[in-house]
Design an enzyme around this catalytic site. Sequence first.
Site, short mmCIF file in Angstrom:
data_model
loop_
_atom_site.label_atom_id
_atom_site.label_comp_id
_atom_site.label_asym_id
_atom_site.label_seq_id
_atom_site.Cartn_x
_atom_site.Cartn_y
_atom_site.Cartn_z
N LYS A 54 -0.85 14.48 4.34
CA LYS A 54 -0.25 15.66 3.71
C LYS A 54 0.30 16.59 4.79
O LYS A 54 1.44 17.09 4.67
CB LYS A 54 -1.29 16.39 2.85
CG LYS A 54 -0.70 17.58 2.11
CD LYS A 54 -1.70 18.17 1.14
CE LYS A 54 -1.06 19.27 0.30
NZ LYS A 54 -1.48 20.60 0.69
N LYS A 56 1.31 15.86 7.78
CA LYS A 56 2.50 15.27 8.39
C LYS A 56 3.74 15.50 7.51
O LYS A 56 4.81 15.83 7.97
CB LYS A 56 2.30 13.77 8.59
CG LYS A 56 1.49 13.42 9.83
CD LYS A 56 1.22 11.94 9.89
CE LYS A 56 0.47 11.57 11.17
NZ LYS A 56 1.26 11.75 12.40
N ILE A 60 7.18 17.59 8.33
CA ILE A 60 8.54 17.02 8.22
C ILE A 60 9.41 17.95 7.37
O ILE A 60 10.53 18.29 7.71
CB ILE A 60 8.49 15.60 7.59
CG1 ILE A 60 7.82 14.62 8.55
CG2 ILE A 60 9.88 15.12 7.19
CD1 ILE A 60 7.53 13.24 7.95
N SER A 85 -14.52 5.48 -10.85
CA SER A 85 -13.27 4.74 -10.97
C SER A 85 -13.19 3.63 -9.92
O SER A 85 -12.64 2.55 -10.17
CB SER A 85 -12.13 5.75 -10.83
OG SER A 85 -10.93 5.14 -10.68
N LYS A 89 -12.86 -0.32 -10.73
CA LYS A 89 -11.81 -1.18 -10.17
C LYS A 89 -12.41 -2.37 -9.42
O LYS A 89 -11.89 -3.49 -9.50
CB LYS A 89 -10.90 -0.35 -9.24
CG LYS A 89 -9.64 -1.10 -8.87
CD LYS A 89 -8.55 -0.18 -8.40
CE LYS A 89 -7.30 -0.97 -8.07
NZ LYS A 89 -6.20 -0.12 -7.66
N ASP A 107 -5.95 2.28 -2.70
CA ASP A 107 -5.59 3.53 -3.37
C ASP A 107 -6.77 4.47 -3.58
O ASP A 107 -6.77 5.28 -4.50
CB ASP A 107 -4.88 3.23 -4.71
CG ASP A 107 -5.80 2.53 -5.69
OD1 ASP A 107 -6.85 2.01 -5.26
OD2 ASP A 107 -5.49 2.52 -6.89
N GLU A 148 8.64 -2.60 -15.73
CA GLU A 148 9.07 -2.93 -17.09
C GLU A 148 8.98 -1.69 -18.00
O GLU A 148 9.80 -1.50 -18.90
CB GLU A 148 8.14 -4.01 -17.63
CG GLU A 148 8.85 -5.01 -18.53
CD GLU A 148 7.88 -6.04 -19.05
OE1 GLU A 148 7.04 -6.52 -18.26
OE2 GLU A 148 7.96 -6.33 -20.26
N GLU A 174 -2.48 5.61 -0.24
CA GLU A 174 -1.34 5.24 -1.09
C GLU A 174 -0.47 6.48 -1.30
O GLU A 174 -0.97 7.51 -1.75
CB GLU A 174 -1.80 4.68 -2.43
CG GLU A 174 -0.61 4.15 -3.23
CD GLU A 174 -0.93 3.87 -4.69
OE1 GLU A 174 -1.02 2.68 -5.04
OE2 GLU A 174 -1.07 4.83 -5.47
N ALA A 186 6.78 10.18 -15.59
CA ALA A 186 5.54 9.45 -15.29
C ALA A 186 4.32 10.21 -15.83
O ALA A 186 3.40 9.61 -16.39
CB ALA A 186 5.40 9.23 -13.79
P1 0O2 Z 1 -3.63 6.44 -12.16
O1 0O2 Z 1 -4.41 6.93 -13.31
O2 0O2 Z 1 -2.27 7.08 -12.08
O3 0O2 Z 1 -4.36 6.55 -10.85
P2 0O2 Z 1 -3.43 -1.70 -8.69
O4 0O2 Z 1 -3.42 -0.26 -8.18
O5 0O2 Z 1 -4.07 -2.65 -7.74
O6 0O2 Z 1 -3.97 -1.76 -10.12
P3 0O2 Z 1 -0.86 -2.12 -7.73
O7 0O2 Z 1 0.18 -3.15 -8.03
O8 0O2 Z 1 -1.46 -2.13 -6.36
O9 0O2 Z 1 -1.97 -2.17 -8.84
O10 0O2 Z 1 -0.36 -0.71 -7.95
P4 0O2 Z 1 1.07 -0.20 -8.40
O11 0O2 Z 1 1.44 -0.81 -9.71
O12 0O2 Z 1 1.99 -0.37 -7.24
O13 0O2 Z 1 0.76 1.32 -8.61
C1 0O2 Z 1 -0.30 1.74 -9.39
C2 0O2 Z 1 -0.13 3.23 -9.66
O14 0O2 Z 1 1.25 3.54 -9.92
C3 0O2 Z 1 -0.85 3.63 -10.91
O15 0O2 Z 1 -2.13 4.02 -10.56
C4 0O2 Z 1 -0.02 4.80 -11.45
O16 0O2 Z 1 -0.34 6.01 -10.79
C5 0O2 Z 1 1.38 4.38 -11.07
N1 0O2 Z 1 2.03 3.58 -12.12
C6 0O2 Z 1 2.33 2.27 -12.06
N2 0O2 Z 1 2.95 1.87 -13.18
C7 0O2 Z 1 3.05 2.95 -13.97
C8 0O2 Z 1 3.62 3.18 -15.28
O17 0O2 Z 1 4.16 2.29 -15.94
N3 0O2 Z 1 3.53 4.46 -15.76
C9 0O2 Z 1 2.96 5.47 -15.07
N4 0O2 Z 1 2.92 6.68 -15.63
N5 0O2 Z 1 2.40 5.29 -13.84
C10 0O2 Z 1 2.46 4.05 -13.30
P5 0O2 Z 1 -3.35 3.70 -11.51
O18 0O2 Z 1 -4.56 3.64 -10.64
O19 0O2 Z 1 -3.06 2.48 -12.35
O20 0O2 Z 1 -3.41 4.92 -12.49
#
Ligand code: 0O2
Length: 231
Positions: A54, A56, A60, A85, A89, A107, A148, A174, A186
């Site tokens: 944050k 950094k 910028i 959580s 996970k 994350d 999607e 992340e 979002a």
């Molecule tokens: P939250 O409640 O926001 O923290 P993984 O994290 O391993 O399940 P991946 O592929 O590593 O999956 O992560 P990805 O898909 O790159 O990013 C996951 C995060 O992006 C999500 O965190 C959401 O914050 C956001 N995100 C991804 N897809 C969507 C979407 O369709 N709608 C919205 N609103 N946010 C999205 P979390 O932990 O799933 O949820």
Amino acid sequence: MSKHIFPYKQDNKIILMIYNKIKGDVMELENIFTQYQQLKNLMQPYRSAMSLVKSKLESIDDELKCAENHSPIHSIQMRIKSPESILEKLTRKNLPLNTEGMKELNDIAGVRVVCHYLNDIQYIAQLLIMHEDIHLVRKANYIEYPKESGYRSLHLVVKVPIYLKDRVENIPVEIQMRTIAMDCWATLEHELLYKNNHQVSDEVHIRLKECADRIAITDAELQKIYQELNN
Ligand code: 0O2
């Protein structure tokens, strides 16, 4: 089960949930509780890593404000995944409920950067990963290739060195980068689908995706207007 064992109200709730699930095996319960406490103690380096990123980003933004008279960042939010959580996970991904399992999650520390204009996102990302102590682990460009659902953001996973009293650890953070308009979508989509427990019709999904697509057109137009006015 004595309510004095677990000092925190939230902990009690989670432990009671697990206790009911494992049908009263106290030994097993104590084992899970020890691991849960360990997970909580392991959060500190993640908090430091998040603050470092944050700071950094703020630096910028400040530099660009002075040098180019444009502050690209609208706001920055930070969040640490809650222990419950993390446990959820780890269980979902079939990972061990310990430090080794946690190392597989990228994350635990999250930073969300909301930018004013579309081009600001790539610019800030490029400047950040140029820092010597920022190691880019993964990049997912959901702006060029939206999900999607219609979700758009640039996701970076970076590792930063955190100096602890007896060692240095490279901690993943992340970073989600998006425009104000993308953030609006979002946030609302998350809220709408979450409240409906993700059980919504295809028609609702289509309408939400249409909103996202319209927002993308608006973002492109706002970028154009900004450039025209600042040429
Ligand atoms: P939250 O409640 O926001 O923290 P993984 O994290 O391993 O399940 P991946 O592929 O590593 O999956 O992560 P990805 O898909 O790159 O990013 C996951 C995060 O992006 C999500 O965190 C959401 O914050 C956001 N995100 C991804 N897809 C969507 C979407 O369709 N709608 C919205 N609103 N946010 C999205 P979390 O932990 O799933 O949820």
